[in-house]
Every structure is written in structure tokens, then in C-alpha cells.
Design an enzyme around this catalytic site. Structure first.
Site, PDB file in Angstrom:
ATOM      1  N   TYR A 118      36.442 -13.436 -48.808  1.00 52.58           N
ATOM      2  CA  TYR A 118      35.121 -13.232 -49.409  1.00 52.58           C
ATOM      3  C   TYR A 118      34.426 -12.107 -48.659  1.00 52.58           C
ATOM      4  CZ  TYR A 118      30.253 -14.208 -50.772  1.00 52.58           C
ATOM      5  OH  TYR A 118      28.965 -14.107 -51.246  1.00 52.58           O
TER       6      TYR A 118
ATOM      7  N   ASP B 235      36.715  -6.215 -42.614  1.00 52.01           N
ATOM      8  CA  ASP B 235      35.433  -6.878 -42.848  1.00 52.01           C
ATOM      9  C   ASP B 235      35.223  -7.883 -41.710  1.00 52.01           C
ATOM     10  OD1 ASP B 235      33.958  -8.923 -45.508  1.00 52.01           O
ATOM     11  OD2 ASP B 235      33.249  -8.281 -43.529  1.00 52.01           O
TER      12      ASP B 235
ATOM     13  N   LYS C  52      25.854 -11.042 -39.740  1.00 53.51           N
ATOM     14  CA  LYS C  52      25.703 -12.311 -39.000  1.00 53.51           C
ATOM     15  C   LYS C  52      25.271 -12.087 -37.538  1.00 53.51           C
ATOM     16  CE  LYS C  52      29.002 -14.461 -42.151  1.00 53.51           C
ATOM     17  NZ  LYS C  52      28.254 -15.469 -42.919  1.00 53.51           N
TER      18      LYS C  52
HETATM   19  P1  KE4 Z   1      26.111 -11.798 -46.614  1.00 55.20           P
HETATM   20  O1  KE4 Z   1      25.809 -10.876 -47.799  1.00 55.20           O
HETATM   21  O2  KE4 Z   1      26.106 -13.267 -47.015  1.00 55.20           O
HETATM   22  O3  KE4 Z   1      25.225 -11.507 -45.403  1.00 55.20           O
HETATM   23  O4  KE4 Z   1      27.597 -11.465 -46.121  1.00 55.20           O
HETATM   24  C1  KE4 Z   1      28.650 -11.519 -47.036  1.00 55.20           C
HETATM   25  C2  KE4 Z   1      29.947 -11.706 -46.279  1.00 55.20           C
HETATM   26  C3  KE4 Z   1      30.790 -10.628 -46.119  1.00 55.20           C
HETATM   27  N1  KE4 Z   1      31.954 -10.741 -45.440  1.00 55.20           N
HETATM   28  C4  KE4 Z   1      32.321 -11.927 -44.893  1.00 55.20           C
HETATM   29  C5  KE4 Z   1      33.610 -12.007 -44.152  1.00 55.20           C
HETATM   30  C6  KE4 Z   1      31.488 -13.067 -45.020  1.00 55.20           C
HETATM   31  O5  KE4 Z   1      31.871 -14.243 -44.476  1.00 55.20           O
HETATM   32  C7  KE4 Z   1      30.283 -12.959 -45.730  1.00 55.20           C
HETATM   33  C8  KE4 Z   1      29.359 -14.146 -45.943  1.00 55.20           C
HETATM   34  N2  KE4 Z   1      29.830 -15.392 -45.484  1.00 55.20           N
HETATM   35  C9  KE4 Z   1      29.311 -16.569 -46.161  1.00 55.20           C
HETATM   36  C10 KE4 Z   1      29.896 -17.831 -45.526  1.00 55.20           C
HETATM   37  N3  KE4 Z   1      31.288 -17.899 -45.609  1.00 55.20           N
HETATM   38  C11 KE4 Z   1      27.825 -16.582 -46.161  1.00 55.20           C
HETATM   39  C12 KE4 Z   1      27.201 -17.890 -46.570  1.00 55.20           C
HETATM   40  C13 KE4 Z   1      26.494 -17.773 -47.893  1.00 55.20           C
HETATM   41  O6  KE4 Z   1      27.032 -17.107 -48.803  1.00 55.20           O
HETATM   42  O7  KE4 Z   1      25.399 -18.364 -47.988  1.00 55.20           O
END
Ligand code: KE4
Length: 432
Positions: A146, A241, A269
Site C-alpha cells: 500500500y 516507499d 509517519k
Molecule cells: P498516508 O497518506 O496515510 O500518510 O501514507 C500512505 C502510506 C504510504 N506508504 C506506506 C508504506 C504506508 O504504510 C502508508 C500509510 N499506512 C497506513 C497504515 N498501514 C496508514 C493508516 C491509514 O490509512 O489510516
């Protein structure tokens, strides 16, 4: 023995009348485990405190940012100081440069870096720059990974997309994903095949170097090296990523831990210390295509926000000076060994994947090395495990297909408490 949850329930019903599903991100919706989310009032250290007065040991840490625990004094102090100087200028400020320099110092493959406000913005922008730099359209991603809700990457995505059964989301026009090739993670043969089939056509390969979003999955020995070789041979941008793994699995991220130098990296994060920050960067020759130096356009009103920068700077400086990584890994290994022992005693089939302070307890026989094997997990048993732990004051990620995190605030006593609670629940599950 259920925790009191009536105030959360009432508030969640009220939230659902104004916000789709009552949440601002589906990953928090408890969709995979049933019931309703707990509404959090405040947090400190390793704990979340909900509006029913329950205190829970938190293994999500806001889905990764809080490696130092909630409200670390250095981070909180920095935020307060920044707020007192103004919340946003829409003009350059010194802290953007300071955080950029800390990132470059931590991640040598990043020669230039651009701040954005989320991980999604980081990956969306990085993909565009890779395509602009190579003049190619095709990208490769991996099923179960993701990278945020970017149109061209919402194909067989992990995390909430997988949890809620929409790995490939409606609303994304076919044209947006026509140039996205989806391979299976850890399947080297598929990589070789893709490059052979599309010689000179692949702009970029994007992957989680350690996957968190199908649950924690490690790269097979040699996999990242093969990926690096193929990308170099074909002039394809290798994009790590590291939104989740950056500053998590090592101060320099997975690329430090596995000694692979990608061409571009995305961060999020931890780099924002709990405030909205994403970043993308990499080789100078690539990043110099970004506007205003180059023609590839990307922009953001709140990019480099001074309050968010202050939180990120305080977090990275604290990590750099305290270097908690070996202690975090030891604590996490103790936790995982305890959970494994409890599952073995209870006779419950399981697999635990763990890297540094990120881990996932799968209700499936291993090995779990890709999405297909992760999907064999018994998600009903996971839901019972999740709620059984909630009722004992332990808060895991609300999906089998997510990573959990240990912070520097998780003491040996809290780890022991977690193992004891898990043992109770696993024996209940074994009894049917
Ligand atoms: P954000 O747009 O949520 O800040 O980041 C997206 C993203 C990109 N790349 C990786 C590897 C990620 O894990 C994420 C976001 N992770 C999720 C949890 N697995 C965020 C939680 C959510 O979507 O509320």
C-alpha cells in the site's frame, strides 16, 4: 469482562452522521474486526486513553509515527515553541532546511528532498517525477503493498483497501491504472519476466522494502539485490516507499538495514513525529526535474509547515542522539517470543513476522512471504484475538493485514502484561 464502551459507541453514532463511516480514514473503522472504534481522548507514552476512561497499551502508535511514544517531552516542547511563532507562513522557513538536512544525513541516497503533507502525496509525487525523468509510463507495484490512495497505485493495494475488500478501488478510471503492472512480492521470476517483456519501458518500481500493509512481510534473501540489479540494467527508477520503514527499522530505514541504495525514497509517519509530514527525495539528477528547478510540477500550501517541521526535527534529533534501535528490537523480540510461546501452548496455528520494532501475529501456518500466503490467515480468529486483547487493555492494529509497532515507551512490565493477556485470549480461542 468487556471494557465499558458506551460513550465511544454514542459518540461514534454521532460521528457517523457527519463523517463517512464515522472515520477520517477507513483503516481506523474496525471494519475487519466488527464493532465500533474506541474514541480516544488523549495519549501519553505507551498508552491511549479513550472517552470511557479506559487505558490501553498502544501497539499502533498512530500507524507508525510514535516510535518515541505519545507526547514525548522533546517533541511536545518543540511543537509548543513553533506554534508560539506562527502556524504557517506560505514562505520558506529555517526549519524546512533543518529537517531536509537531517533526512539527507540519515539517508545518504537522498541528495535532494521535497516536503509534502502525507505519505500519499509523497508517493504520488515520486511516481510523477520518476515518469518525468525517464520519459516512460509503466510502473511496477506489488500486490498487498500500500502506497497511499494514489489513483495509479490503488491496484491490489494492502492496508485498509485490502481490509475492506477493495484492493482495487472503484472511481479510479482504467486509464489511471493501465500503466500499472502488479507483480507478487518476493517472486523474483516475475520481476525478470516483466523487464524482459517491457524492455526500456518501465519508469519505476515502487515497493515497501519491508512490507507492513499485508501484515509484516520481509524481503526474501537476495530479492532486493535482484530488484536493484534489474532497475540499474534497465534505467528504471528504484523507489523505496519507506513511509513506514523509514526511521523505523533503522535510523536510515530499510535501505540502511538491507544495504540497498534506491534511486528515490518516500518518507512519512516518523519523519513528522505525529504531525502531517511526507517527503520524497533521491538522486540529485532525478530530483532536479522537480519544479521550480525542473518541469515536473508538484506543490502544496502546507508543505514544510513550521509546526510539523519542528515535530519532525525533534523526533529525528532524539532518535539520532538516543539510538534506541537495538533496545527496541530486543523488546520486540521478547514480545514476539512470548506471543509465540503462548500460541504454541494453546495449540493455535500462527506465524509471527518481525523486523526491528514492527511485527504481525498471523493466524496461519507460515511461511508468510506474499499476499497469497497472508490471505490464508483466519481473520475470524484475528477478530476474537483483537477484541479479547482490547478487553484486557491492549490495543493492536484493527486488521490482520497491518503491522504493529513497539515504542521506546513500552516497558518490560507492559510487554509481560501483553503476553499474559494474549495467552489468556489464545487459550480461549483454542477452546473454540
Ligand atoms: P498516508 O497518506 O496515510 O500518510 O501514507 C500512505 C502510506 C504510504 N506508504 C506506506 C508504506 C504506508 O504504510 C502508508 C500509510 N499506512 C497506513 C497504515 N498501514 C496508514 C493508516 C491509514 O490509512 O489510516
Amino acid at each position: 469482562m468487556s471494557l465499558p464502551r458506551s460513550r465511544s459507541q454514542t459518540h461514534f453514532e454521532r460521528a457517523s452522521r457527519s463523517i463517512p463511516g464515522g472515520v477520517n480514514s477507513p483503516a481506523r473503522a474496525f471494519g475487519a474486526v466488527g464493532g465500533h472504534p474506541l474514541i480516544i481522548d488523549h495519549a501519553d507514552g505507551a498508552f491511549l486513553h479513550d472517552i470511557d476512561g479506559n487505558r490501553l497499551i498502544d501497539y499502533i502508535g498512530s500507524w507508525g509515527p510514535h516510535i518515541l511514544g505519545h507526547r514525548h517531552p522533546e517533541v511536545t516542547k518543540a511543537i509548543h515553541a513553533a506554534v508560539d511563532k506562527g502556524t504557517s507562513f506560505g514562505a520558506p522557513n529555517e526549519m524546512e532546511t533543518e529537517l531536509a538536512e537531517l533526512i539527507k544525513d540519515a539517508v545518504p541516497s537522498i541528495e535532494l528532498v521535497r516536503m509534502v503533507s502525507s505519505g500519499t502525496e509523497a508517493t504520488m509525487s515520486a511516481i510523477r517525477v520518476a515518469r518525468g525523468f525517464t520519459g516512460r509510463d509503466l510502473i511496477i507495484k506489488f500486490a498487498g503493498c500500500y502506497h497511499g490512495h494514489v489513483d495509479s497505485l490503488l491496484v491490489k493495494a494492502g492496508s485498509g483497501a485490502l481490509t475492506h475488500g477493495n484492493p482495487s478501488s472503484p472511481g479510479v478510471p482504467k486509464g489511471c491504472t493501465a500503466d500499472t503492472l502488479v507483480l507478487e512480492y518476493n517472486h523474483t521470476d516475475q520481476l525478470e519476466e516483466a523487464f524482459k517483456t517491457h524492455p526500456g519501458k518501465i519508469a519505476c518500481v515502487i515497493l515497501e522494502p519491508v512490507v507492513g500493509n499485508m501484515g509484516t512481510v520481509l524481503p526474501a534473501p537476495g530479492y532486493l539485490e535482484t530488484l536493484r540489479r534489474l532497475c540499474s540494467e534497465h534505467g528504471t527508477v528504484l523507489l523505496f516507499d519507506e513511509v513506514m520503514t523509514g526511521f523505523r527499522v533503522a535510523y536510515g530505514g530499510a535501505q540502511e538495514r538491507f544495504k540497498i541504495r534506491p534511486d528515490m525514497t518516500t518518507l512519512g509517519k516518523i519523519v513528522g513525529g505525529g504531525m502531517p509530514v511526507g517527503a520524497y527525495g533521491g538522486r540529485a539528477d532525478i530530483m532536479q526535474r522537480v519544479s521550480p528547478v525542473g518541469p515536473v510540477y508538484q506543490a502544496g500550501t502546507l508543505s514544510g509547515n513550521p509546526v510539523a517541521m519542528a515535530a519532525g526535527i525533534a523526533t529525528l534529533k532524539t532518535l539520532k542522539t538516543s539510538d534506541p534501535y537495538s533496545r527496541l528490537e530486543a523488546t520486540t523480540k521478547t514480545l514476539c517470543a512470548g506471543l509465540a510461546g503462548a500460541a504454541q501452548k494453546a495449540g493455535v496455528p500462527f506465524t509471527i513476522n518481525q523486523v526491528a520494532s514492527m511485527w504481525t501475529f498471523f493466524f496461519a501456518e507460515g511461511p508468510i512471504t506474499d499476499l497469497a500466503s497472508a490471505m490464508k490467515s483466519d481473520t475470524k480468529r484475528f477478530a476474537r484475538f483483537f477484541w479479547g486483547l482490547i478487553d484486557r487493555g491492549v490495543y493492536l492494529a484493527c486488521s490482520q493485514f497491518e503491522a504493529n509497532f513497539v515504542s521506546t515507551a513500552h516497558t518490560a512490565e507492559l510487554i509481560d502484561q501483553t503476553i499474559a493477556s494474549a495467552s489468556d485470549v489464545l487459550h480461549e480461542i483454542a477452546r473454540g
